[in-house]
Design a protein around this motif. Structure first.
Motif, PDB file in Angstrom:
ATOM      1  N   TYR A  38     -30.268  -6.938   0.106  1.00 41.85           N
ATOM      2  CA  TYR A  38     -28.827  -7.119   0.356  1.00 41.85           C
ATOM      3  C   TYR A  38     -28.029  -6.665  -0.866  1.00 41.85           C
ATOM      4  CZ  TYR A  38     -24.463  -9.638   1.435  1.00 41.85           C
ATOM      5  OH  TYR A  38     -23.149  -9.973   1.673  1.00 41.85           O
ATOM      6  N   GLU A 230     -27.011 -14.673   6.571  1.00 42.77           N
ATOM      7  CA  GLU A 230     -25.567 -14.494   6.694  1.00 42.77           C
ATOM      8  C   GLU A 230     -25.043 -15.529   7.676  1.00 42.77           C
ATOM      9  OE1 GLU A 230     -24.202 -10.077   6.016  1.00 42.77           O
ATOM     10  OE2 GLU A 230     -25.706 -10.115   7.608  1.00 42.77           O
ATOM     11  N   THR A 243     -23.050  -6.247  12.497  1.00 39.49           N
ATOM     12  CA  THR A 243     -23.650  -6.642  11.231  1.00 39.49           C
ATOM     13  C   THR A 243     -23.902  -5.434  10.359  1.00 39.49           C
ATOM     14  OG1 THR A 243     -25.504  -7.761  10.183  1.00 39.49           O
ATOM     15  CG2 THR A 243     -25.995  -6.575  12.210  1.00 39.49           C
ATOM     16  N   LYS A 376     -20.319 -15.859   1.855  1.00 37.29           N
ATOM     17  CA  LYS A 376     -20.862 -15.548   3.181  1.00 37.29           C
ATOM     18  C   LYS A 376     -22.389 -15.515   3.237  1.00 37.29           C
ATOM     19  CE  LYS A 376     -16.852 -15.294   5.127  1.00 37.29           C
ATOM     20  NZ  LYS A 376     -16.438 -16.345   6.094  1.00 37.29           N
ATOM     21  N   ILE A 377     -23.060 -15.874   2.135  1.00 38.80           N
ATOM     22  CA  ILE A 377     -24.518 -15.951   2.126  1.00 38.80           C
ATOM     23  C   ILE A 377     -24.927 -17.413   1.998  1.00 38.80           C
ATOM     24  CG2 ILE A 377     -26.631 -15.321   0.909  1.00 38.80           C
ATOM     25  CD1 ILE A 377     -25.430 -13.006   2.401  1.00 38.80           C
TER      26      ILE A 377
END
Length: 754
Positions: A38, A230, A243, A376-377
């Motif tokens: 990521y 996520e 996504t 957002k993680i």
């Protein structure tokens, strides 16, 4: 003595020790490696389990000598400089730029999640032989790093079976450069998607000589959990969202998909079955307030408002410290702003309501708690079924369960960021937040306070509304009477059946009267209990002082320290203590059944004076000024002492409690006895009654206090109504005396009720 310079030189077994502590299981190990992809701005990452045997009903995955796990992505890859200075050096401080802001990726602007260092321990958790192939963007070459640790035992204490003193810097890693042959432009399938572009860059990690055990069930769990990396709520509320980071799994060359549609099912439940949707929530630290929308209605509530600051969960944490004068000093939070969304279910809802949940729906909801996301993680394990990171279940266990929502009935998320919440830091092992300073504790206490408020106010109101609807429906349908009527018609031609029917009806009427009387007695006893609990505090305090004074007197007499006059003075003091107790006990005796059965004409002020004496110490302790105004002739009520005692005890108890939650200098209680209108107005200048609570304050078991029983005002009204008197909140401006709560007690008998 010569000074010798020493250097810290860890043994190689530190790799194993840290690995066991930092990486708890294979799921966390894979999640860490996925985060690296990521951070590398990859569009996809694929985890392949290759050459595994399958046994035991096709579930058990047997690790063979040729078995391996491959993690590959199309991120920006690593240059030789990054390999040497970052990958090979754990804990590289690359998370923040010099300004202190969070570091973001260049292409997609993602906030960097991983920390170079943890990835090394992640691969060691999975296997002993690791080959990393990486190709940077626009490079003709790829670079190969070869970790072959298979010669070492698990604790790095021997090499090829021979014991040896090994230090970390004794462990050598082979690295080479070669013309790109592994990471080249190719078609890659990940889940249901095909990627044709930008596949000539990225990283491939091949792990063999595998450790641990694997099964399809375990792989399915890992697959399911990595899909939560996520925010699942972005997928729920923005169904058309595409996504930018696809995570796929393969087993022996075949796509391994988590086959169920739980996200879609959960989305439907959140949309159609929630009692409350709390959305667009934000905690503003500067204003010390919560801003949110509840079922579409925008709200704002400050921590300074007694409806929050009066909660025990808030007081116990934020009001622990006292100033020089003994007044509570409010602690300011240090966690920073955060956002939240909560969805509240009713697991006990009736089938007739839209909130009803069947067994499978309840099981699905229980799989999701309140998640925490940073940029957002997900911050694991927050949100797992068995995780109680906010401490709700602990509070329900040690306090009253009804003051808090159960973890089972709440699904939601809290969003934090590195920018807004720099003091909320992840633990090195990725298992939650570090408790460094007070920021994490502040953060959790704020969430506990808000959720407690939701349970005690909006949710409590919902429960009362449901109860009232059910009672109204029963009354409207006259269920029992209608059933009797139907039965009578169907057996009217059968004399024997009619005789039995009449016996049943008569028995029903007798039992009904019995239970109505039992309800009255229960209400009476509950009222006595509440009143005695309040009055007993000062009685126990004075008894303690009396016993202490007697002990002191005995010691003085044994030491022949007092003359006769001094002994007499000490005995008079002790007599004063026990005279107070005697008077209080006489007043309390008026609450009991033998006194309640005798109605007589009582001057209301006489009973009020007795209650004022009970509360003298509390009034003084809270610096509350008491004003009693008498207008016209004395008010005389035809009732018992017990009814008036319980009435005023409850009014004083509530007023003093709520005045203790506000920070004002001139706290007041004003009681006006108006003989002209036969009314008593009991008022204070506290926070007043919240408009949302007002319709419910006379209902049984509804309380604005966190540990209140919700019986005081309910019983007071019930007792007054039995003798055709009434108590209500002041509606007219002319009836209100002070700015806070104003109650009007009417001692004029209602017409047609004598």
């Amino acid at each position: 003595m010569a000074v010798k310079e020493l250097k810290i030189r860890p043994y190689a077994r530190l790799l194993t020790m840290l690995g066991e502590q930092l990486i708890k299981n294979e799921q966390i190990a894979l999640a860490e490696l996925i985060k690296n992809s990521y951070d590398a701005d990859a569009s996809w990452v694929k985890i392949s389990f290759i050459d595994f045997g399958i046994e035991d009903n096709l579930n058990k995955m047997v690790i063979r000598p040729e078995s391996k796990i491959v993690i590959e992505d199309n991120g920006h890859g690593m240059t030789p400089e990054i390999i040497e200075k970052s990958w090979m050096n754990p804990a590289t401080p690359n998370k923040r730029v010099e300004s202190g802001e969070e570091k973001r990726t260049e292409e997609k602007g993602r906030v960097i999640q991983g920390e170079k260092g943890i990835g090394r321990f992640a691969v060691l958790k999975l296997g002993r032989k690791i080959i990393i192939t990486t190709r940077p963007k626009s490079s003709e070459n790829e670079y190969v790093i070869n970790y072959d640790l298979s010669a070492y035992d698990d604790d790095f204490l021997s090499v090829d079976g021979v014991e040896k003193e090994l230090f970390i810097d004794d462990i050598t890693i082979d690295a080479k450069s070669q013309e790109a042959s592994v990471i080249v432009e190719r078609e890659v399938k990940v889940n249901h998607k095909i990627y044709n572009l930008q596949n000539n860059q990225g990283t491939r990690i091949e792990i063999s000589n595998l450790k641990g055990e694997w099964s399809k069930t375990k792989l399915e769990n890992v697959s399911e959990e990595t899909q939560k990396l996520e925010s699942i709520f972005d997928k729920i509320f923005d169904k058309d969202i595409e996504t930018s980071f696809e995570i796929g799994f393969e087993l022996n060359g075949e796509r391994f998909l988590h086959s169920d549609n739980t996200i879609e099912k959960l989305a439907n439940l959140l949309e159609y079955n929630t009692v409350f949707k709390i959305t667009h929530g934000k905690y503003n630290e500067k204003e010390q307030s919560f801003i949110y929308s509840i079922n579409g209605v925008n709200k704002k509530i400050s921590l300074n408002e007694p409806i929050l600051s009066g909660l025990r969960v808030y007081r116990d944490y934020f009001l622990k410290e006292k100033d020089l004068f003994g007044n509570a000093v409010s602690k300011l939070s240090t966690c920073g702003d955060f956002e939240f969304n909560f969805f509240i279910f009713d697991f006990n809802a009736n089938k007739e309501t839209k909130y009803y949940l069947d067994r499978k729906e309840k099981e699905l909801i229980k799989k999701h708690r309140i998640y925490l996301y940073r940029d957002k993680i997900r911050v694991a394990p927050y949100g797992d079924p068995n995780d109680d990171w906010i401490g709700t279940e602990k509070l329900r266990a040690i306090r009253r369960a009804g003051d808090f929502l159960s973890n089972d009935q709440v699904v939601g998320f809290v969003d934090i960021s590195k920018k807004n919440n720099p003091k909320l830091k992840d633990k090195t092992n990725r298992e939650g937040l570090i408790e460094e300073g007070t920021a994490t504790q502040d953060f959790i206490a704020l969430l506990q306070t808000f959720l407690s408020y939701i349970r005690l106010h909006p949710y409590a109101q919902y429960l009362l509304n449901q109860k009232q609807k059910k009672e109204q429906e029963i009354n409207r349908l006259k269920v029992v009477e209608n059933k009797f009527s139907e039965l009578e018609k169907s057996i009217s031609d059968n004399p024997i059946a009619m005789s039995v029917y009449q016996d049943i009806v008569n028995s029903y009427k007798i039992e009904k009267k019995f239970y109505e009387r039992r309800l009255e007695l229960t209400e009476d006893l509950a009222g006595v209990g509440l009143s005695v609990e309040t009055a007993s505090h000062d009685i126990m305090l004075m008894l303690s002082k009396g016993v202490s004074a007697i002990d002191d007197l005995i010691k003085d007499l044994e030491g022949e320290l007092l003359d006769d006059e001094e002994v007499s003075n000490e005995l008079l003091k002790i007599k004063g203590v026990f005279s107070f107790v005697n008077t209080q006990m006489k007043d309390i005796q008026l609450l009991f059944k033998s006194s309640k059965q005798r109605r007589r004409s009582i001057r209301v002020f006489d009973v009020l004076e007795k209650v004022i004496k009970i509360y003298q110490r509390s009034l003084k302790r809270e610096n509350i000024e008491l004003i009693v105004d008498k207008v016209g002739s004395p008010i005389v009520a035809k009732c018992t002492d017990a009814i008036l005692l319980q009435l005023f005890i409850n009014l004083f108890d509530n007023a003093i409690y709520w005045l203790s939650t506000v920070h004002i200098l001139d706290k007041k209680i004003n009681i006006k006895l108006d003989g002209n209108t036969n009314q008593v107005v009991f008022s204070d200048n506290g926070p007043g009654i919240n408009s949302e609570d007002e319709p419910y304050i006379f209902e049984a078991f509804y309380s604005g206090k966190e540990e209140g029983r919700g019986l005081g005002l309910y019983i007071a009204r019930q007792l007054l109504q039995r003798i055709d008197y009434s108590i209500n909140t002041a509606e007219l401006k002319s009836e209100k005396i002070l700015s806070g709560a104003n109650f009007v007690i009417n001692f004029t008998k209602l017409e047609n009720n004598d």
